[in-house]
Design a protein around this motif. Structure first.
Motif, PDB file in Angstrom:
ATOM      1  N   ARG A   1       0.842  -1.210   0.000  1.00  0.00           N
ATOM      2  CA  ARG A   1       0.000   0.000   0.000  1.00  0.00           C
ATOM      3  C   ARG A   1       0.876   1.260   0.000  1.00  0.00           C
ATOM      4  O   ARG A   1       0.570   2.244  -0.666  1.00  0.00           O
ATOM      5  CB  ARG A   1      -0.956  -0.007   1.206  1.00  0.00           C
ATOM      6  CG  ARG A   1      -2.015  -1.062   1.077  1.00  0.00           C
ATOM      7  CD  ARG A   1      -2.963  -1.163   2.274  1.00  0.00           C
ATOM      8  NE  ARG A   1      -3.541  -2.504   2.292  1.00  0.00           N
ATOM      9  CZ  ARG A   1      -4.462  -2.944   1.447  1.00  0.00           C
ATOM     10  NH1 ARG A   1      -4.945  -2.133   0.533  1.00  0.00           N
ATOM     11  NH2 ARG A   1      -4.903  -4.181   1.482  1.00  0.00           N
ATOM     12  N   THR A   2       1.965   1.211   0.749  1.00  0.00           N
ATOM     13  CA  THR A   2       2.910   2.340   0.740  1.00  0.00           C
ATOM     14  C   THR A   2       3.464   2.536  -0.673  1.00  0.00           C
ATOM     15  O   THR A   2       3.519   3.649  -1.208  1.00  0.00           O
ATOM     16  CB  THR A   2       4.083   2.047   1.709  1.00  0.00           C
ATOM     17  OG1 THR A   2       3.543   1.865   3.005  1.00  0.00           O
ATOM     18  CG2 THR A   2       5.102   3.173   1.725  1.00  0.00           C
TER      19      THR A   2
ATOM     20  N   ASP B   1       2.137   1.562  -3.460  1.00  0.00           N
ATOM     21  CA  ASP B   1       1.081   1.990  -4.379  1.00  0.00           C
ATOM     22  C   ASP B   1       0.909   3.505  -4.333  1.00  0.00           C
ATOM     23  O   ASP B   1       0.789   4.157  -5.376  1.00  0.00           O
ATOM     24  CB  ASP B   1      -0.235   1.282  -4.007  1.00  0.00           C
ATOM     25  CG  ASP B   1      -1.317   1.579  -5.016  1.00  0.00           C
ATOM     26  OD1 ASP B   1      -1.201   1.119  -6.170  1.00  0.00           O
ATOM     27  OD2 ASP B   1      -2.277   2.300  -4.659  1.00  0.00           O
ATOM     28  N   ARG B   2       0.932   4.071  -3.137  1.00  0.00           N
ATOM     29  CA  ARG B   2       0.809   5.540  -3.014  1.00  0.00           C
ATOM     30  C   ARG B   2       2.011   6.217  -3.672  1.00  0.00           C
ATOM     31  O   ARG B   2       1.872   7.193  -4.403  1.00  0.00           O
ATOM     32  CB  ARG B   2       0.711   5.945  -1.538  1.00  0.00           C
ATOM     33  CG  ARG B   2      -0.655   5.656  -0.920  1.00  0.00           C
ATOM     34  CD  ARG B   2      -0.788   6.307   0.464  1.00  0.00           C
ATOM     35  NE  ARG B   2       0.115   5.712   1.446  1.00  0.00           N
ATOM     36  CZ  ARG B   2      -0.157   4.623   2.160  1.00  0.00           C
ATOM     37  NH1 ARG B   2      -1.314   4.004   2.008  1.00  0.00           N
ATOM     38  NH2 ARG B   2       0.714   4.145   3.031  1.00  0.00           N
ATOM     39  N   HIS B   3       3.193   5.684  -3.435  1.00  0.00           N
ATOM     40  CA  HIS B   3       4.418   6.268  -3.999  1.00  0.00           C
ATOM     41  C   HIS B   3       4.394   6.208  -5.534  1.00  0.00           C
ATOM     42  O   HIS B   3       4.773   7.154  -6.226  1.00  0.00           O
ATOM     43  CB  HIS B   3       5.616   5.491  -3.442  1.00  0.00           C
ATOM     44  CG  HIS B   3       6.934   5.904  -3.988  1.00  0.00           C
ATOM     45  ND1 HIS B   3       7.542   7.098  -3.661  1.00  0.00           N
ATOM     46  CD2 HIS B   3       7.780   5.290  -4.856  1.00  0.00           C
ATOM     47  CE1 HIS B   3       8.701   7.188  -4.290  1.00  0.00           C
ATOM     48  NE2 HIS B   3       8.871   6.116  -5.033  1.00  0.00           N
TER      49      HIS B   3
ATOM     50  N   ALA C   1       1.982   6.315  -7.484  1.00  0.00           N
ATOM     51  CA  ALA C   1       0.956   7.154  -8.118  1.00  0.00           C
ATOM     52  C   ALA C   1       1.612   8.287  -8.900  1.00  0.00           C
ATOM     53  O   ALA C   1       1.111   8.704  -9.938  1.00  0.00           O
ATOM     54  CB  ALA C   1       0.009   7.709  -7.068  1.00  0.00           C
ATOM     55  N   ASP C   2       2.751   8.792  -8.394  1.00  0.00           N
ATOM     56  CA  ASP C   2       3.411   9.873  -9.142  1.00  0.00           C
ATOM     57  C   ASP C   2       4.905   9.612  -9.351  1.00  0.00           C
ATOM     58  O   ASP C   2       5.696  10.558  -9.465  1.00  0.00           O
ATOM     59  CB  ASP C   2       3.146  11.242  -8.490  1.00  0.00           C
ATOM     60  CG  ASP C   2       3.395  11.239  -7.000  1.00  0.00           C
ATOM     61  OD1 ASP C   2       4.006  10.256  -6.516  1.00  0.00           O
ATOM     62  OD2 ASP C   2       2.989  12.195  -6.324  1.00  0.00           O
TER      63      ASP C   2
ATOM     64  N   GLU D   1      -7.152  -3.329  -5.731  1.00  0.00           N
ATOM     65  CA  GLU D   1      -7.292  -1.860  -5.703  1.00  0.00           C
ATOM     66  C   GLU D   1      -5.945  -1.139  -5.815  1.00  0.00           C
ATOM     67  O   GLU D   1      -5.899   0.080  -6.005  1.00  0.00           O
ATOM     68  CB  GLU D   1      -8.051  -1.410  -4.445  1.00  0.00           C
ATOM     69  CG  GLU D   1      -7.324  -1.604  -3.125  1.00  0.00           C
ATOM     70  CD  GLU D   1      -7.559  -2.975  -2.499  1.00  0.00           C
ATOM     71  OE1 GLU D   1      -7.956  -3.910  -3.222  1.00  0.00           O
ATOM     72  OE2 GLU D   1      -7.333  -3.116  -1.279  1.00  0.00           O
ATOM     73  N   LEU D   2      -4.850  -1.866  -5.733  1.00  0.00           N
ATOM     74  CA  LEU D   2      -3.521  -1.226  -5.815  1.00  0.00           C
ATOM     75  C   LEU D   2      -3.134  -1.057  -7.293  1.00  0.00           C
ATOM     76  O   LEU D   2      -2.247  -1.736  -7.821  1.00  0.00           O
ATOM     77  CB  LEU D   2      -2.486  -2.040  -5.041  1.00  0.00           C
ATOM     78  CG  LEU D   2      -2.825  -2.300  -3.560  1.00  0.00           C
ATOM     79  CD1 LEU D   2      -1.698  -3.031  -2.865  1.00  0.00           C
ATOM     80  CD2 LEU D   2      -3.146  -0.993  -2.835  1.00  0.00           C
TER      81      LEU D   2
ATOM     82  N   ASN E   1      -1.752   1.446  -8.973  1.00  0.00           N
ATOM     83  CA  ASN E   1      -0.433   2.008  -9.333  1.00  0.00           C
ATOM     84  C   ASN E   1       0.634   0.927  -9.252  1.00  0.00           C
ATOM     85  O   ASN E   1       1.533   0.842 -10.089  1.00  0.00           O
ATOM     86  CB  ASN E   1      -0.073   3.165  -8.407  1.00  0.00           C
ATOM     87  CG  ASN E   1      -1.134   4.233  -8.421  1.00  0.00           C
ATOM     88  OD1 ASN E   1      -1.530   4.695  -9.490  1.00  0.00           O
ATOM     89  ND2 ASN E   1      -1.646   4.593  -7.254  1.00  0.00           N
TER      90      ASN E   1
END
Ligand SMILES: N[C@@H](CCC(=O)N[C@@H](CS)C(=O)NCC(=O)O)C(=O)O
Length: 206
Positions: free
Chosen positions: A144-145, A147-149, A151-152, A185-186, A188
Motif C-alpha cells: 500500500r505504501t 502503491d501511493r508512492h 501514483a506519481d 485496488e492497488l 499504481n
C-alpha cells in the motif's frame, strides 16, 4: 566468474535480471539444486560461507553472496545501464528503496511462500500458517505504501528502472507460486509491475 544459481529461486533471479539488463554474458552459470540440498554440502559451504544461492565466484577465488552485493559488484564492472545510482544522492535513494523492498516486501513474501507451499516444506523445520499470514499482512502493508508512492513515480527509486524495482518485482513474482496476487485496488502497483515485467530482461531465466 561463476554464478552459483538455482533456476526457480527468487534471489538468484535478481542477479540474472541485472546481468540481462547489462548484457553480461561472460559469467559461467553453475546450477545448484537447493531442493536436494546441494547448497548444504561441505564443499559448497566451504566455498561460499553460507548455504545460500546465489553466489558469485571471482577468478581470484573470492566468493560473493547476497544478491544485491553481487549486483553492485557487476555494476562496478559493467556500469551501463546504471542500476544503482550515478551520484551520492541517487545511490543513497536507490539503497534506501532497495532495503525497504527487501525488508518489508521480498522477505515477508518469501517467508509466506516458504511457510505455506507444500513443496517448500523441505526447506523449513516446520510450516506455521499463522506466521505465514502475519508475513502476508506485513507485505501488503508495504504494497500500500508502494502503491501511493507509484501514483506519481514511474519506478520505485528514481525516474528510471533500478535494482530496487528488480527486488520488488522478483519478490512479488515469487508469490505467484502460491497463486497470490496483490490486492486489486492497488492499481499504481499493478501498472508498475506490468511495466517492469514487460522489460525483455525480466523474462530471462524465469
Ligand atoms: N539475502 C540473500 C538471500 C539468499 C537466499 O536465502 N537464497 C535462497 C534461495 S532464493 C536459498 O539459498 N535458500 C536455501 C535454503 O533456504 O535452504 C540474497 O539476497 O542473496
Amino acid at each position: 566468474m561463476k554464478l552459483y544459481d538455482s533456476h526457480r529461486a527468487p534471489n538468484p533471479r535478481r542477479v540474472r535480471w541485472v546481468m540481462a539488463e547489462k548484457g553480461i554474458e561472460d559469467v559461467e552459470i553453475v546450477p545448484i539444486d537447493i531442493m536436494s540440498g546441494e547448497h548444504k554440502t561441505p564443499e559448497y559451504r566451504a566455498r561460499v560461507g553460507v548455504p545460500h544461492v546465489p553466489a558469485l565466484e571471482l577468478d581470484d577465488g573470492t566468493t560473493i553472496s547476497e544478491s544485491v552485493a553481487i549486483g553492485r559488484y557487476l555494476e562496478a564492472l559493467y556500469p551501463e545501464p546504471n542500476l544503482f545510482g550515478v551520484d551520492a544522492r541517487e545511490q543513497a535513494v536507490v539503497e534506501m528503496w532497495t532495503r525497504r523492498c527487501e525488508f518489508y516486501l521480498a522477505n515477508p513474501i518469501m517467508l509466506n511462500v516458504r511457510l505455506t507451499h507444500p513443496a517448500l516444506a523441505a526447506l523449513e523445520s516446520s510450516q506455521q500458517p499463522q506466521v505465514a499470514d502475519y508475513n502476508r499482512v506485513a507485505a501488503e502493508r508495504f504494497m500500500r505504501t508502494l502503491d501511493r508512492h507509484l501514483a506519481d513515480h514511474p519506478f520505485i527509486a528514481l525516474d528510471r528502472f533500478t535494482i530496487a524495482d528488480i527486488v520488488g518485482v522478483v519478490g512479488l513474482d515469487f508469490a505467484r507460486i502460491v497463486k497470490y496476487r496483490p490486492p486489486e485496488e492497488l492499481t499504481n502497483l499493478a501498472r508498475w509491475l506490468e511495466d517492469c515485467r514487460a522489460r525483455p530482461a525480466a523474462k530471462v531465466g524465469v
